[in-house]
Structures are given as C-alpha cells and as structure tokens.
Design an enzyme around this catalytic site. Structure first.
Site, short mmCIF file in Angstrom:
data_model
loop_
_atom_site.label_atom_id
_atom_site.label_comp_id
_atom_site.label_asym_id
_atom_site.label_seq_id
_atom_site.Cartn_x
_atom_site.Cartn_y
_atom_site.Cartn_z
N THR A 125 -40.90 14.41 -4.59
CA THR A 125 -39.86 14.60 -3.54
C THR A 125 -38.52 14.34 -4.50
OG1 THR A 125 -38.63 13.04 -2.12
CG2 THR A 125 -40.37 11.86 -3.66
N ASP A 126 -37.52 15.20 -3.56
CA ASP A 126 -36.08 14.98 -4.46
C ASP A 126 -35.83 13.55 -4.30
OD1 ASP A 126 -35.82 14.56 -1.57
OD2 ASP A 126 -34.53 16.29 -1.48
N GLU A 127 -36.41 12.70 -3.57
CA GLU A 127 -35.94 11.03 -3.39
C GLU A 127 -35.84 10.52 -4.88
OE1 GLU A 127 -36.99 8.87 -0.03
OE2 GLU A 127 -36.99 10.69 1.25
N LYS A 165 -42.94 6.91 -5.76
CA LYS A 165 -43.15 8.59 -6.13
C LYS A 165 -42.72 8.70 -7.68
CE LYS A 165 -44.49 11.56 -4.11
NZ LYS A 165 -45.96 12.26 -3.89
N HIS A 287 -30.39 3.29 3.49
CA HIS A 287 -30.31 4.56 3.40
C HIS A 287 -29.62 5.47 2.73
CE1 HIS A 287 -29.94 7.20 7.56
NE2 HIS A 287 -30.81 7.98 6.70
P1 NAD Z 1 -48.20 12.82 5.42
O1 NAD Z 1 -48.12 11.32 5.30
O2 NAD Z 1 -48.01 13.55 6.64
O3 NAD Z 1 -49.60 13.03 4.73
C1 NAD Z 1 -50.14 12.29 3.69
C2 NAD Z 1 -51.90 12.41 3.68
O4 NAD Z 1 -52.24 11.72 2.51
C3 NAD Z 1 -52.59 11.95 4.89
O5 NAD Z 1 -53.37 13.24 5.19
C4 NAD Z 1 -53.15 10.76 4.49
O6 NAD Z 1 -54.48 10.71 5.16
C5 NAD Z 1 -53.48 11.25 2.84
N1 NAD Z 1 -53.63 9.90 1.98
C6 NAD Z 1 -53.04 8.93 2.28
N2 NAD Z 1 -53.55 8.14 1.49
C7 NAD Z 1 -54.28 8.36 0.76
C8 NAD Z 1 -55.64 7.92 -0.27
N3 NAD Z 1 -55.40 6.54 -0.71
N4 NAD Z 1 -56.36 8.70 -0.22
C9 NAD Z 1 -56.29 9.73 0.19
N5 NAD Z 1 -55.75 10.58 1.06
C10 NAD Z 1 -54.75 9.78 1.29
O7 NAD Z 1 -47.11 13.15 3.99
P2 NAD Z 1 -46.71 14.42 3.85
O8 NAD Z 1 -45.30 14.42 4.60
O9 NAD Z 1 -47.38 15.77 4.17
O10 NAD Z 1 -46.23 14.33 2.30
C11 NAD Z 1 -47.38 14.89 1.64
C12 NAD Z 1 -46.64 14.87 -0.08
O11 NAD Z 1 -45.57 15.82 -0.12
C13 NAD Z 1 -46.33 13.51 -0.40
O12 NAD Z 1 -46.71 13.41 -1.91
C14 NAD Z 1 -44.85 13.38 -0.24
O13 NAD Z 1 -44.32 12.25 -1.20
C15 NAD Z 1 -44.60 14.80 -0.62
N6 NAD Z 1 -43.29 15.45 0.04
C16 NAD Z 1 -42.87 15.16 1.24
C17 NAD Z 1 -42.04 15.82 1.94
C18 NAD Z 1 -41.69 15.68 3.13
O14 NAD Z 1 -40.43 16.10 3.68
N7 NAD Z 1 -42.72 15.36 4.19
C19 NAD Z 1 -40.74 16.10 0.97
C20 NAD Z 1 -41.29 16.28 -0.33
C21 NAD Z 1 -42.13 15.75 -0.95
O1 DAU Z 2 -36.59 14.34 0.88
C1 DAU Z 2 -37.79 14.31 0.85
C2 DAU Z 2 -38.52 13.32 1.78
O2 DAU Z 2 -38.29 13.56 3.15
C3 DAU Z 2 -39.92 13.12 1.67
O3 DAU Z 2 -40.01 12.65 0.34
C4 DAU Z 2 -40.53 12.10 2.54
O4 DAU Z 2 -41.89 12.06 2.36
C5 DAU Z 2 -40.13 12.35 3.77
O5 DAU Z 2 -40.51 11.64 5.05
C6 DAU Z 2 -38.53 12.69 4.00
O6 DAU Z 2 -37.95 11.19 3.89
P1 DAU Z 2 -36.69 10.86 4.94
O7 DAU Z 2 -36.38 9.55 4.90
O8 DAU Z 2 -35.41 11.93 4.52
O9 DAU Z 2 -37.19 11.55 6.26
P2 DAU Z 2 -37.27 11.00 7.62
O10 DAU Z 2 -37.97 12.15 8.71
O11 DAU Z 2 -38.04 9.54 7.69
O12 DAU Z 2 -35.72 10.78 8.01
C7 DAU Z 2 -34.75 12.03 8.03
C8 DAU Z 2 -33.21 11.49 8.30
O13 DAU Z 2 -33.30 11.16 9.59
C9 DAU Z 2 -32.94 10.37 7.53
O14 DAU Z 2 -31.59 10.22 7.09
C10 DAU Z 2 -33.24 9.16 8.51
C11 DAU Z 2 -32.93 9.72 9.77
N1 DAU Z 2 -33.63 9.25 11.04
C12 DAU Z 2 -34.97 9.04 11.06
C13 DAU Z 2 -35.62 8.77 12.06
C14 DAU Z 2 -37.18 8.60 11.97
C15 DAU Z 2 -32.96 9.04 12.32
O15 DAU Z 2 -31.69 9.06 12.31
N2 DAU Z 2 -33.55 8.89 13.33
C16 DAU Z 2 -35.09 8.41 13.25
O16 DAU Z 2 -35.53 8.10 14.35
#
Ligand code: NAD
Ligand code: DAU
Length: 345
Positions: A125-127, A165, A287
């Site tokens: 992740t970019d985080e 991460k 945040h």
């Molecule tokens: P998600 O929470 O929707 O899915 C995670 C999946 O991993 C689930 O299916 C869960 O059952 C599985 N899992 C969790 N723990 C496990 C374990 N111990 N063994 C096997 N499976 C397990 O997450 P997502 O949003 O799809 O993110 C997927 C990946 O992408 C993560 O590595 C996250 O850090 C990365 N990522 C997410 C975002 C985003 O915007 N959501 C952005 C950049 C990177």
């Molecule tokens: O940048 C990549 C990341 O993006 C991933 O690594 C994470 O897995 C993914 O969950 C996401 O992280 P954020 O914390 O940015 O996503 P989230 O959807 O939780 O929140 C997005 C923004 O919205 C953040 O600034 C918090 C805000 N927010 C979130 C919720 C749930 C609100 O204002 N209201 C809400 O109800």
C-alpha cells in the site's frame, strides 16, 4: 502467453484479490489459480461464485500455516500475495491480527517461496510512506516535483495497519537481497469497485444511503485519497508479475486525487440525494492527510496505463453493483454500523 501457469492468490476471496482472480480468469484462460484464503469477516466465497472450479480452486486456510503453505507452494509457479488485515480503523482497536497475518503470514510465505525458488509478488500500500501535506498548504499548490510518493520516498507509516504492511515490505526486500528471493513489490493507492467490504469509505456511504442511514464523514472531510479502479490495479499487478524486474518496487496509481467530502458529495449526487445530506463524525486518530502516487516508473518501464480514468463513471457502476447485490452486503450492515456507532463514527 503467461509466464506462470499455476498461480496461488492469497486473499483471493477478499476485495482486491477476488477482482484480480476474475481478471486473470477472464483474460488468461491458460492460467490455473489456487486461492488461499482464511475467509475472515472480509473474505467471501461468493466473490468467486460462477468461476469454473477446474481453473479456480479455493483452499480455505491461513497463510501463517507453514505446512499448508509448503504443500501448496511446491505445486505452483508463482504466489501473488494479497491476504492481509486491511482496515485502518480495525487496527486501531486491535492490532494483534494485523501483526500476525501481515507480518508473520508474509514471513511464512517468503520462507516457503525461497525454499522452492517460486516467484513471489507482494501487494502493498502507499500508506507505508505515511502522508503528504494538503496541496493548499504547499508552495505553488504542490504541483512541483517531490509532491507525490515515489519508490524512493522514506517509509514512515502512521497506523498499526500501515506499519504492519511496511514491516512486510521490508521482510520481502531483505529476502531478495539476502536469499535471492524472486520477488517484486507493488504499493498501490486506494481502490474502489465491486466486492469491497462495507466497512470501507465508499461502500459504507453507498450502503448507508441504500439502507436509509445518513452517510458519515470523518473530521472535516479535507483528507485526500488517490482513487484507482480495482481493475486497473489488477492489470498493473499482472504486468509486474510477468514483466517486472526482480527486486524492484513499483508504485501503482491513476492520478485520482480527491478529498473525502468531494467523493461523498459525488455519491450523494449520483444517488439523487441533496449534496449536504451527510453528517460529520469523530475523526480517525492519527488520520493521514493526503496520499498521492507518482506511477511514472510503472508507466515508462512497463508501459502500463490506467483505463478506468473517469471516476464519475466508475462510481456510478460501483453504486449499481451495490444496488444489484443487496444480498451480498445486507446481512453485515447492522453489525458494521453498530461497531462504528460505539466510536461515534
Ligand atoms: P480485504 O480485507 O477485502 O481482503 C483480505 C482477504 O485476505 C480476505 O479475503 C481475508 O479472508 C484474507 N485473509 C486475511 N487474513 C488471512 C490469513 N491469515 N490467511 C489467509 N487469508 C487471510 O482486503 P483488500 O482491500 O482486498 O486488500 C488486499 C490487499 O491489498 C492487502 O494486502 C492490502 O494491504 C492491499 N491494498 C489494499 C488497498 C485498498 O484500497 N483496499 C490499496 C492498496 C493495497
Ligand atoms: O491507500 C491504500 C489504503 O486504502 C489501503 O492500504 C487500505 O487497505 C484501504 O483500506 C485504504 O485505506 P484508507 O484508510 O484510506 O481507506 P478507508 O476506506 O478506510 O477510508 C478512506 C478515507 O475516508 C479516509 O480518509 C477515512 C475516510 N472515512 C472512512 C470511513 C470508513 C470517512 O470519512 N468516513 C467513513 O465512514
């Protein structure tokens, strides 16, 4: 032709992982996929419904389970590692599963991939780079060089999630350098699209409106995220898996910076609601202010370009997906909102 004919996708029943499985299934019929997923609250078998079981096999299990991982990896050509605890807010309540899955799970996978010399791609992740100042607080409104994350940005994660991460990224880097692990890493910005859990910002607000609840904006809503459609992320990962240089890190982003207030107002508009029909709730502790990705390396070295560049259209189809798939999310809604309500969010 794909370079790898049997890939393991960890976390392939979650949001981004399942979208990647669909992407490979639809575009590369020669590739067999084993999904290794623990099916936590965020994993859902239904995300893989309709896929031919001869081509996509779901193994329900934990990436921390050494024996299971060993057994699966020796039969595969590559591992694409999505499995993680992924939600910042949850990590503030209880970091334990984040350290276990994100750190120990990644450690388990890279040890086994090293043992069998199997190609490994790590999804991150970019985080890990922390946050950037808001553009309005930068000279020249932040349009100069150095105002986005690059692969050389220092690691300075803010939350238990992002620090777990970051830890996993560092393990992968060390395994490449010390043990010759054939790995690449990608750090992507915020994804949106179908199958995203309703705890996350965009689906939470869409399903709030669909279930007659008021959308919730943390703090002032000025925080900026750099949105990318999950299908563009999938194509980027496929490109890196096949054409990326071992040991390299690629940043994935589609120049989609938007502040949270703007995103919420667009959702409200698209769903026929007044633009101000939301409430401000407690802010997230620590945040992050702004994320922004410079994806020049991926674009110039590997020729990737995003396709889903119209955020308005992308949101519209995402809203349609949640409208058409109420069965997918409705059962979870009450519990998710009750948990947020305890924190005044
Ligand atoms: P998600 O929470 O929707 O899915 C995670 C999946 O991993 C689930 O299916 C869960 O059952 C599985 N899992 C969790 N723990 C496990 C374990 N111990 N063994 C096997 N499976 C397990 O997450 P997502 O949003 O799809 O993110 C997927 C990946 O992408 C993560 O590595 C996250 O850090 C990365 N990522 C997410 C975002 C985003 O915007 N959501 C952005 C950049 C990177
Ligand atoms: O940048 C990549 C990341 O993006 C991933 O690594 C994470 O897995 C993914 O969950 C996401 O992280 P954020 O914390 O940015 O996503 P989230 O959807 O939780 O929140 C997005 C923004 O919205 C953040 O600034 C918090 C805000 N927010 C979130 C919720 C749930 C609100 O204002 N209201 C809400 O109800």
């Amino acid at each position: 032709m794909a370079k790898y004919n049997h890939i393991i996708v960890t976390g392939g029943a979650g949001f981004i992982g399942s979208n990647f499985v669909h992407y490979v299934y639809n575009n590369h019929p020669e590739v067999k996929i084993t999904v290794l997923d623990k099916l936590t609250y965020a994993g859902n078998k239904a995300n893989l419904a309709g896929l031919d079981e001869d081509r996509v096999k779901l193994v329900v299990g934990d990436i921390c389970d050494k024996e299971l991982v060993d057994q699966l990896v020796q039969e595969a050509d590559a591992v694409v590692h999505y499995a993680a605890e992924s939600h910042n807010d949850n990590s503030l309540e209880n970091p334990d599963p984040f350290i276990q899955t994100n750190v120990i799970g990644t450690y388990t996978l890279i040890n086994v991939c090293r043992k069998y010399d199997v190609r490994f791609h790590h999804i991150s992740t970019d985080e890990v780079y922390g946050d950037l100042p808001l553009r309005k607080d930068l000279p020249g409104h932040g349009e100069g060089p150095g105002e986005k994350f690059t692969p050389d940005s220092p690691y300075r994660p803010s939350s238990p999630y992002s620090s777990s991460k970051a830890s996993s990224d560092l393990l992968v880097r060390a395994w490449v350098r010390s043990f010759g692990l054939k790995a690449t890493i990608s750090n992507c910005s915020n994804n949106y699209g179908p199958y995203q859990h309703i705890e996350k910002f965009i689906p939470r607000q869409i399903t709030n409106i669909l279930s007659g609840q008021t959308p919730k904006l943390y703090g002032t809503g000025e925080n900026v995220r750099d949105w990318i459609h999950t299908n563009d992320h999938s194509r980027a990962v496929w490109t890196i898996l096949n054409d990326g240089k071992i040991g390299e890190t690629y940043l994935i982003g589609a120049d989609g910076e938007k502040d949270n207030k703007e995103v919420l107002e667009t959702i409200l508009e698209l769903m026929g609601q007044p633009k101000d029909a939301y409430e401000h709730v407690n802010d997230r502790p620590g945040h992050d202010l702004r994320y922004a990705i410079d994806a020049t390396k991926l674009r110039t070295e590997l020729g990737w370009e995003p396709i889903y560049t119209d955020f308005y259209d992308g949101l519209k189809s995402t809203i349609e997906w949640y409208k058409d798939n109420r069965d997918w999310w409705e059962a979870d809604k009450q519990a998710v909102e009750a948990n947020y309500a305890k924190k005044g969010q």
